[in-house]
Design an enzyme around this catalytic site. Structure first.
Site, short mmCIF file in Angstrom:
data_model
loop_
_atom_site.label_atom_id
_atom_site.label_comp_id
_atom_site.label_asym_id
_atom_site.label_seq_id
_atom_site.Cartn_x
_atom_site.Cartn_y
_atom_site.Cartn_z
N GLY A 132 32.75 15.29 19.43
CA GLY A 132 32.62 14.80 20.45
C GLY A 132 31.31 14.50 20.29
N LEU B 18 44.15 2.78 13.22
CA LEU B 18 45.29 2.58 13.99
C LEU B 18 46.61 1.27 13.66
CD1 LEU B 18 42.43 2.57 17.34
CD2 LEU B 18 44.74 3.76 16.82
N HIS C 298 30.14 3.41 13.42
CA HIS C 298 30.93 4.29 11.98
C HIS C 298 29.27 4.77 10.99
CE1 HIS C 298 32.63 3.80 7.66
NE2 HIS C 298 31.75 3.47 7.41
N THR D 261 38.73 -4.47 13.95
CA THR D 261 39.82 -5.99 13.73
C THR D 261 41.30 -4.96 12.47
OG1 THR D 261 38.92 -5.92 12.37
CG2 THR D 261 37.90 -7.47 14.28
N LEU E 229 40.23 -2.45 7.98
CA LEU E 229 39.07 -1.56 8.41
C LEU E 229 37.48 -1.95 8.13
CD1 LEU E 229 39.59 1.93 8.70
CD2 LEU E 229 39.81 2.22 6.33
N GLU F 148 23.18 6.85 16.35
CA GLU F 148 24.53 7.37 16.70
C GLU F 148 24.09 6.56 18.21
OE1 GLU F 148 27.87 8.69 14.57
OE2 GLU F 148 27.30 8.85 12.65
C1 GRF Z 1 30.52 10.46 13.31
O1 GRF Z 1 29.24 10.18 12.43
C2 GRF Z 1 31.09 8.59 13.50
O2 GRF Z 1 30.54 7.89 13.35
C3 GRF Z 1 31.77 9.18 13.00
O3 GRF Z 1 33.67 10.03 13.01
C4 GRF Z 1 31.42 11.25 13.40
C5 GRF Z 1 32.31 11.89 14.55
O4 GRF Z 1 31.22 12.37 15.43
N1 GRF Z 1 33.18 7.84 13.31
P1 GRF Z 1 31.17 12.76 16.78
O5 GRF Z 1 32.67 13.77 17.07
O6 GRF Z 1 30.94 11.53 17.48
O7 GRF Z 1 30.42 13.95 16.85
#
Ligand code: GRF
Length: 212
Positions: A12, A89, A105, A137, A140, A170
């Site tokens: 999270g 999904l 991602h 979409t 994937l 991110e």
């Molecule tokens: C992140 O690297 C995200 O890009 C990917 O899964 C990981 C999740 O990490 N889809 P977190 O749970 O947000 O720490």
């Protein structure tokens, strides 16, 4: 009041970045596909509503997705943010929430869709890696890109060091993309995304030079 649903499955940290950057008049609900997810207790600390729906309680993807959609519908969210949601999904779920499902991602899509992105980037010897926020979409990890951040790959990188460098970005781009959406500043033009009035003439690409 507008609402934002955040879907998680584990740690999270992206959810936490979204909660840190939240607009206080938005209603936020965190739903986890794993009742033991650490992210759920973090969400609790932010005082937002949480729910858990254990995918192991459902016989198949369709029934899990239908139950998930039912919970989500109660909140009538403007946006559903997939923040480390480790479930694919179903098409019907994706169609139902068309243009309202956003995912983070850990690669520069369309490179390295799927899992194990950092290991694959190292294996391929790429010099630049990164992360992408995109709309979901039915294909994937291929929906229209909202924002990307690139990071350098260093010769002595391991999967862990590279993942940490990407994760930092991110946490930067996902809140940015969500905010643009909540402020109605994202426009679909055919299959491309345009940001209305980006800040300071800004860009939807954060490059290594700018992040150091
Ligand atoms: C992140 O690297 C995200 O890009 C990917 O899964 C990981 C999740 O990490 N889809 P977190 O749970 O947000 O720490």
């Amino acid at each position: 009041m507008q609402s934002l649903v955040i879907l998680i499955s584990g740690r999270g940290s992206n959810m936490q970045a979204l909660l840190e950057a939240r607009r206080h008049n938005d209603r936020i609900v965190v739903i986890s596909s794993n009742p033991q997810a650490i992210g759920l207790s973090i969400a609790g600390q932010y005082g937002v509503e949480t729910a858990a729906l254990d995918h192991r309680d459902f016989p198949d993807r369709q029934s899990f997705d239908a139950a998930l959609a039912e919970i989500i519908d109660r909140y009538r969210p403007k946006l559903i943010a997939l923040a480390g949601f480790m479930r694919i999904l179903s098409d019907s779920f994706v169609q139902r929430h068309h243009q309202r499902l956003m995912n983070i991602h850990p690669s520069l899509l369309p490179a390295f869709p799927g899992l194990g992105t950092h290991a694959r980037a190292l294996q391929e010897g790429v010099k630049i890696h990164g992360c992408t926020v995109h709309f979901v979409t039915s294909q994937l990890d291929h929906g229209p890109v909202v924002i990307q951040a690139a990071v350098p790959v260093f010769p002595d990188d391991t999967e862990t060091t590279l993942a940490a460098r990407v994760l930092q970005q991110e946490h930067r781009i996902f809140p940015q993309a969500v905010r643009w959406f909540m402020e109605d500043r994202i426009r679909w033009i055919a299959n491309r995304i345009e940001i209305i009035d980006p800040p300071c003439g800004g860009t939807e690409l954060i490059s290594p030079g700018l992040t150091k």
